[in-house]
Design an enzyme around this catalytic site. Structure first.
Site, mmCIF file in Angstrom:
data_model
loop_
_atom_site.group_PDB
_atom_site.id
_atom_site.type_symbol
_atom_site.label_atom_id
_atom_site.label_comp_id
_atom_site.label_asym_id
_atom_site.label_seq_id
_atom_site.Cartn_x
_atom_site.Cartn_y
_atom_site.Cartn_z
ATOM 1 N N HIS A 122 0.871 -1.189 0.000
ATOM 2 C CA HIS A 122 0.000 0.000 0.000
ATOM 3 C C HIS A 122 0.905 1.236 0.000
ATOM 4 O O HIS A 122 2.014 1.199 0.556
ATOM 5 C CB HIS A 122 -0.833 -0.047 1.281
ATOM 6 C CG HIS A 122 -1.907 0.976 1.396
ATOM 7 N ND1 HIS A 122 -1.657 2.267 1.769
ATOM 8 C CD2 HIS A 122 -3.245 0.885 1.209
ATOM 9 C CE1 HIS A 122 -2.804 2.935 1.804
ATOM 10 N NE2 HIS A 122 -3.781 2.120 1.472
ATOM 11 N N ASP A 199 2.964 -4.808 8.102
ATOM 12 C CA ASP A 199 1.769 -3.988 7.948
ATOM 13 C C ASP A 199 0.555 -4.912 8.093
ATOM 14 O O ASP A 199 0.263 -5.710 7.198
ATOM 15 C CB ASP A 199 1.798 -3.313 6.562
ATOM 16 C CG ASP A 199 0.543 -2.501 6.291
ATOM 17 O OD1 ASP A 199 -0.436 -2.618 7.051
ATOM 18 O OD2 ASP A 199 0.536 -1.755 5.291
ATOM 19 N N GLN A 202 -4.545 -5.107 6.806
ATOM 20 C CA GLN A 202 -5.540 -6.003 6.198
ATOM 21 C C GLN A 202 -5.507 -7.401 6.794
ATOM 22 O O GLN A 202 -6.318 -8.238 6.400
ATOM 23 C CB GLN A 202 -5.320 -6.086 4.676
ATOM 24 C CG GLN A 202 -5.510 -4.783 3.943
ATOM 25 C CD GLN A 202 -6.969 -4.314 3.916
ATOM 26 O OE1 GLN A 202 -7.903 -5.080 4.127
ATOM 27 N NE2 GLN A 202 -7.166 -3.029 3.667
ATOM 28 N N LYS A 225 -10.621 -0.747 10.357
ATOM 29 C CA LYS A 225 -10.828 -1.895 9.466
ATOM 30 C C LYS A 225 -11.189 -3.131 10.290
ATOM 31 O O LYS A 225 -11.397 -4.212 9.761
ATOM 32 C CB LYS A 225 -9.558 -2.156 8.651
ATOM 33 C CG LYS A 225 -9.206 -1.004 7.708
ATOM 34 C CD LYS A 225 -7.982 -1.329 6.900
ATOM 35 C CE LYS A 225 -7.363 -0.117 6.236
ATOM 36 N NZ LYS A 225 -8.124 0.400 5.105
ATOM 37 N N CYS A 363 -4.689 2.540 -3.685
ATOM 38 C CA CYS A 363 -3.408 3.000 -3.098
ATOM 39 C C CYS A 363 -2.292 1.984 -3.329
ATOM 40 O O CYS A 363 -1.416 1.796 -2.477
ATOM 41 C CB CYS A 363 -3.539 3.291 -1.605
ATOM 42 S SG CYS A 363 -4.604 4.674 -1.266
HETATM 43 C C1 PLP Z 1 -2.293 -2.780 3.548
HETATM 44 C C2 PLP Z 1 -2.624 -1.406 4.014
HETATM 45 N N1 PLP Z 1 -1.679 -0.648 4.595
HETATM 46 C C3 PLP Z 1 -1.926 0.584 5.048
HETATM 47 C C4 PLP Z 1 -3.166 1.147 4.926
HETATM 48 C C5 PLP Z 1 -3.416 2.520 5.470
HETATM 49 O O1 PLP Z 1 -4.303 2.432 6.542
HETATM 50 P P1 PLP Z 1 -4.903 3.755 7.215
HETATM 51 O O2 PLP Z 1 -5.547 4.521 6.100
HETATM 52 O O3 PLP Z 1 -5.900 3.240 8.201
HETATM 53 O O4 PLP Z 1 -3.767 4.480 7.830
HETATM 54 C C6 PLP Z 1 -4.189 0.427 4.320
HETATM 55 C C7 PLP Z 1 -5.513 1.027 4.111
HETATM 56 O O5 PLP Z 1 -6.283 0.630 3.283
HETATM 57 C C8 PLP Z 1 -3.916 -0.886 3.858
HETATM 58 O O6 PLP Z 1 -4.865 -1.615 3.270
#
Ligand code: PLP
Length: 405
Positions: A122, A199, A202, A225, A363
């Site tokens: 992401h 990370d 998800q 999430k 993203c």
């Molecule tokens: C794999 C992953 N990393 C990071 C993020 C960023 O999360 P946040 O917008 O809650 O900071 C997301 C958000 O969709 C994500 O799916």
């Protein structure tokens, strides 16, 4: 009442019509809906206990502090973290990654150093590293994907050098739903003494996360999430990094003593939590974790996996549909396109039937470049989704395909 109905009843937002149809919410990868217990925990806090925390002697302040710190304990306990101070409240995954990058940039990372990322990260796990690299003469090295879009683990040894300072990787791809084999990643990392940042944005909503077993250096996720509120998430630090990560965001609450010449910073989580934190968010996050516990994360994983396999099979029967990253080992997400159609058009037409899906690059533009596409339509599931919803979605997807052709 079936178990499924009992769960759905806890999500008032699902009980509504959108464009004349029962809402079908398939955008859980972006944010999940919130159960009543989470909504109530936040409104109860504001109705009965709202006050600022940590520095007040009055009763309300002490109550609010206790609720906030109990939330940290509940969350630490859920992720099987020994010391609750290893859980730092942040505004979410993105904020947590920035805290790590900016902290490491203070003296751990040097010009010429290298960070390894995967091709399906992401943007939140690319941009902070990229900014550090561009401003400090660092380098990003990218683990490529195989034909089936899974990680090419065999390529990792050739990316590692004596300049490699960290591997930062997602546990579940937000676009493809594919699950990274963290044990494999760790085996390369440990052999070379390289810290790992995971990370979990998800993975935490769908899978059991035992941070003692995972034994990574950094873990990050977002409450919103995981059936929790927006604007709150966590950064888990291993004991070593809790001691050694320099703070990059100083401010009120992070200190022991301050003079104009010198500041002695607090130890533990508070060191990384400047200013008034998201108190109600932390309380809501703990309520969300309790909700997940009440259902059982394994039940959630199995239910969503059944939905993914069911939907994947039905969608594969449609010759106009291309699915990206087909796999039996997935967490709650399917990305697809209708041949020759823009994902935005497909998403807009599905919305006319009350079906909420996400369209675009999610993203993950570098992943889109790898797939040589502009974007996808993404459906992503949560515990309250059903096979009947998938049947309705398939029926309407067929209609959309006809309308667009
Ligand atoms: C794999 C992953 N990393 C990071 C993020 C960023 O999360 P946040 O917008 O809650 O900071 C997301 C958000 O969709 C994500 O799916």
């Amino acid at each position: 009442m079936t178990e499924q109905n009992k769960i759905r009843e806890q999500f008032p937002i699902l009980n509504q019509k959108v464009n004349g149809y029962d809402l079908i919410y398939f955008d859980n990868g972006a944010t999940s809906q919130k159960p009543v217990c989470v909504i109530n925990s936040i409104s109860d806090f504001y109705k009965t206990s709202n006050s600022n925390i940590h520095r007040g002697v009055h009763t309300l302040s002490r109550t609010a502090t206790e609720l906030f710190e109990n939330a940290r304990k509940t969350i630490a306990n859920y992720f099987n973290v020994k010391n609750d101070q290893q859980i730092i409240f942040t505004s979410g995954t993105t904020d947590s990654i920035n805290l790590v990058v900016n902290g490491l940039a203070k003296d751990y990372l040097k010009a010429g150093d290298e960070i390894i990322l995967s091709a399906y990260e992401h943007h939140s796990n690319i941009l902070p590293w990229q900014m550090w690299a561009q401003e400090n003469g660092g380098k990003l090295k990218i683990i490529p994907l195989l034909e089936d879009e899974s990680i090419n683990y065999d390529a990792i040894p050739s990316l590692i050098s004596d300049k490699t300072k960290l591997i930062a990787i997602t546990q579940v791809s937000n676009t493809l739903g594919l699950i990274t084999d963290i044990e494999k990643i760790k085996s390369f990392a440990q052999k070379n003494n390289i810290p790992v940042l995971l990370d979990g944005a998800q993975s935490a909503p769908h899978m059991l996360i035992d941070l003692q077993k995972l034994n990574v250096d950094f873990f990050v996720c977002s409450a919103h999430k995981m059936y929790g509120p927006t604007g709150i998430g966590l950064l888990y630090l291993s004991e070593k990094w809790l001691r050694e990560l320099p703070i990059s965001k100083p401010g009120g609450g992070t200190i022991k003593t301050v003079t104009f010449e010198k500041t002695e910073y607090a130890e533990g989580a508070l060191r990384f939590e400047p200013g008034t934190p998201n108190i109600s968010g932390a309380i809501g996050f703990a309520a969300a974790v309790n909700f997940i516990k009440s259902v059982g994360i394994q039940t959630i994983f199995e239910h969503e996996n059944e939905l993914v396999q069911y939907a994947q099979t039905k969608m594969s029967e449609l010759p106009e549909v291309i699915i990206y990253g087909v796999s039996k080992h997935k967490a709650g997400v399917i990305s697809f396109n209708v041949k020759g159609q823009h994902p935005f058009d497909v998403g807009t037409l599905l919305d006319k039937y009350g079906i909420a899906v996400r369209t675009g690059h999610h993203c993950t533009q570098p992943l889109m470049q790898h797939l040589k596409i502009q974007g996808t339509v993404r459906i992503s599931f949560a515990i309250y989704n059903t096979k009947q919803e998938i049947d309705f979605f398939i029926e309407k997807l067929k209609k959309v395909i006809t309308m667009l052709s």
